[in-house]
Write a protein that holds these residues in place. Sequence first.
Motif, short mmCIF file in Angstrom:
data_model
loop_
_atom_site.label_atom_id
_atom_site.label_comp_id
_atom_site.label_asym_id
_atom_site.label_seq_id
_atom_site.Cartn_x
_atom_site.Cartn_y
_atom_site.Cartn_z
N ASN A 142 0.86 -1.18 0.00
CA ASN A 142 0.00 0.00 0.00
C ASN A 142 0.90 1.23 0.00
O ASN A 142 1.26 1.75 1.04
CB ASN A 142 -0.91 -0.01 1.24
CG ASN A 142 -1.83 1.17 1.26
OD1 ASN A 142 -1.82 2.01 0.37
ND2 ASN A 142 -2.65 1.25 2.28
N LYS A 185 7.28 4.69 -1.86
CA LYS A 185 7.50 4.87 -3.30
C LYS A 185 8.97 5.10 -3.63
O LYS A 185 9.37 4.98 -4.78
CB LYS A 185 6.64 6.00 -3.85
CG LYS A 185 7.04 7.39 -3.41
CD LYS A 185 6.13 8.41 -4.04
CE LYS A 185 6.52 9.82 -3.64
NZ LYS A 185 5.68 10.80 -4.28
N HIS A 208 0.66 4.23 -0.23
CA HIS A 208 0.20 5.52 0.27
C HIS A 208 0.54 5.73 1.74
O HIS A 208 0.52 6.85 2.23
CB HIS A 208 -1.32 5.66 0.08
CG HIS A 208 -1.71 5.55 -1.36
ND1 HIS A 208 -1.40 6.51 -2.29
CD2 HIS A 208 -2.38 4.59 -2.04
CE1 HIS A 208 -1.86 6.16 -3.47
NE2 HIS A 208 -2.46 5.00 -3.35
N ASN A 209 0.85 4.66 2.47
CA ASN A 209 1.16 4.77 3.89
C ASN A 209 2.66 4.95 4.11
O ASN A 209 3.46 4.24 3.51
CB ASN A 209 0.70 3.52 4.65
CG ASN A 209 -0.79 3.38 4.67
OD1 ASN A 209 -1.52 4.35 4.45
ND2 ASN A 209 -1.27 2.19 4.90
#
Length: 77
Positions: free
Chosen positions: A46, A67, A48-49
């Motif tokens: 995930n 990322k 985004h965390n």
Amino acid sequence: MDKIKAIIVITDCANFKDGGILCITDEFTSTPLKEVLDKIEKGLENRHNLIKIPHRNEEGYSIIVPKFIVGYDVFYK
């Protein structure tokens, strides 16, 4: 399974000229390294965390942005 000795996280973060390396050991954090590895793996799933790793004795923390992770190595005893 053997005990985790260290986790090396390799990034291409913009804060570093050519990327960065974060070495996570028992001396770095009081969080069990298996738990840190789980956080990294979940962070990569995930993206985004942010991954927050508390320093030993809760004296600050490190943030890893998923990322920017290029890869990681896990070393066992």
